[in-house]
Design a protein around this motif. Structure first.
Motif, PDB file in Angstrom:
ATOM      1  N   GLN A   7       0.854  -1.186   0.000  1.00  0.00           N
ATOM      2  CA  GLN A   7       0.000   0.000   0.000  1.00  0.00           C
ATOM      3  C   GLN A   7       0.889   1.235   0.000  1.00  0.00           C
ATOM      4  O   GLN A   7       1.926   1.281   0.648  1.00  0.00           O
ATOM      5  CB  GLN A   7      -0.896   0.016   1.235  1.00  0.00           C
ATOM      6  CG  GLN A   7      -1.897  -1.105   1.249  1.00  0.00           C
ATOM      7  CD  GLN A   7      -2.751  -1.048   2.510  1.00  0.00           C
ATOM      8  OE1 GLN A   7      -2.499  -0.264   3.402  1.00  0.00           O
ATOM      9  NE2 GLN A   7      -3.756  -1.903   2.555  1.00  0.00           N
ATOM     10  N   ARG A   8       0.467   2.203  -0.755  1.00  0.00           N
ATOM     11  CA  ARG A   8       1.213   3.455  -0.821  1.00  0.00           C
ATOM     12  C   ARG A   8       1.034   4.193   0.498  1.00  0.00           C
ATOM     13  O   ARG A   8      -0.074   4.309   1.009  1.00  0.00           O
ATOM     14  CB  ARG A   8       0.713   4.296  -1.979  1.00  0.00           C
ATOM     15  CG  ARG A   8       1.509   5.537  -2.155  1.00  0.00           C
ATOM     16  CD  ARG A   8       1.136   6.255  -3.454  1.00  0.00           C
ATOM     17  NE  ARG A   8       2.332   6.913  -3.910  1.00  0.00           N
ATOM     18  CZ  ARG A   8       2.949   6.665  -5.040  1.00  0.00           C
ATOM     19  NH1 ARG A   8       2.480   5.793  -5.875  1.00  0.00           N
ATOM     20  NH2 ARG A   8       4.056   7.307  -5.353  1.00  0.00           N
ATOM     21  N   LYS A   9       2.153   4.656   1.028  1.00  0.00           N
ATOM     22  CA  LYS A   9       2.133   5.385   2.284  1.00  0.00           C
ATOM     23  C   LYS A   9       1.486   6.742   2.041  1.00  0.00           C
ATOM     24  O   LYS A   9       1.715   7.386   1.028  1.00  0.00           O
ATOM     25  CB  LYS A   9       3.566   5.588   2.763  1.00  0.00           C
ATOM     26  CG  LYS A   9       3.689   5.892   4.201  1.00  0.00           C
ATOM     27  CD  LYS A   9       5.156   6.008   4.554  1.00  0.00           C
ATOM     28  CE  LYS A   9       5.382   5.678   5.991  1.00  0.00           C
ATOM     29  NZ  LYS A   9       6.756   5.860   6.389  1.00  0.00           N
ATOM     30  N   GLU A  10       0.663   7.153   2.972  1.00  0.00           N
ATOM     31  CA  GLU A  10       0.034   8.455   2.837  1.00  0.00           C
ATOM     32  C   GLU A  10       1.104   9.531   2.951  1.00  0.00           C
ATOM     33  O   GLU A  10       1.848   9.575   3.922  1.00  0.00           O
ATOM     34  CB  GLU A  10      -1.018   8.663   3.922  1.00  0.00           C
ATOM     35  CG  GLU A  10      -2.260   7.844   3.709  1.00  0.00           C
ATOM     36  CD  GLU A  10      -3.330   8.194   4.714  1.00  0.00           C
ATOM     37  OE1 GLU A  10      -3.339   9.351   5.191  1.00  0.00           O
ATOM     38  OE2 GLU A  10      -4.128   7.326   5.022  1.00  0.00           O
ATOM     39  N   GLY A  11       1.192  10.362   1.914  1.00  0.00           N
ATOM     40  CA  GLY A  11       2.200  11.409   1.898  1.00  0.00           C
ATOM     41  C   GLY A  11       1.832  12.545   2.849  1.00  0.00           C
ATOM     42  O   GLY A  11       0.669  12.811   3.115  1.00  0.00           O
ATOM     43  N   ARG A  12       2.864  13.154   3.379  1.00  0.00           N
ATOM     44  CA  ARG A  12       2.627  14.305   4.247  1.00  0.00           C
ATOM     45  C   ARG A  12       2.146  15.469   3.403  1.00  0.00           C
ATOM     46  O   ARG A  12       2.643  15.714   2.320  1.00  0.00           O
ATOM     47  CB  ARG A  12       3.889  14.697   4.979  1.00  0.00           C
ATOM     48  CG  ARG A  12       4.294  13.700   6.021  1.00  0.00           C
ATOM     49  CD  ARG A  12       5.428  14.261   6.819  1.00  0.00           C
ATOM     50  NE  ARG A  12       6.532  13.317   6.749  1.00  0.00           N
ATOM     51  CZ  ARG A  12       7.758  13.572   7.105  1.00  0.00           C
ATOM     52  NH1 ARG A  12       8.080  14.766   7.544  1.00  0.00           N
ATOM     53  NH2 ARG A  12       8.685  12.669   7.030  1.00  0.00           N
ATOM     54  N   SER A  13       1.230  16.195   3.946  1.00  0.00           N
ATOM     55  CA  SER A  13       0.707  17.343   3.236  1.00  0.00           C
ATOM     56  C   SER A  13       1.683  18.515   3.377  1.00  0.00           C
ATOM     57  O   SER A  13       2.120  18.844   4.472  1.00  0.00           O
ATOM     58  CB  SER A  13      -0.653  17.720   3.812  1.00  0.00           C
ATOM     59  OG  SER A  13      -1.142  18.849   3.163  1.00  0.00           O
TER      60      SER A  13
END
Length: 79
Positions: A7-13
């Motif tokens: 799963q793609r890691k949620e990128g920091r905004s």
């Protein structure tokens, strides 16, 4: 063999970085606009008030009939 879910890691905004860049750009634009056409030298004060010229001293000899009259400070015609 086991299947591993990737799963793609949620990128920091990075919205705060874009906001910071926008604030810096606006500040530089405002500084350039506010200082446009200004000089660093101080212009001469055109509103300076000069002291009025005092009337010439009168002596009893000036009050004779043949004495010359001086014009008033607010007019160019003698009285």
């Amino acid at each position: 063999m086991a299947e591993i879910p990737i799963q793609r890691k949620e990128g920091r905004s990075l919205w705060w970085l874009w906001l910071l860049i926008l604030i810096v750009v606006l500040a530089v634009a405002w500084w350039l606009w506010a200082n446009h056409g200004t000089t660093t030298t101080t212009p001469a004060d055109s509103t300076a008030v000069t002291a009025p010229v005092p009337p010439p001293a009168t002596t009893p000899a000036d009050s004779t009939a043949g004495a010359a009259t001086t014009p008033r400070a607010d007019t160019t015609r003698p009285r």
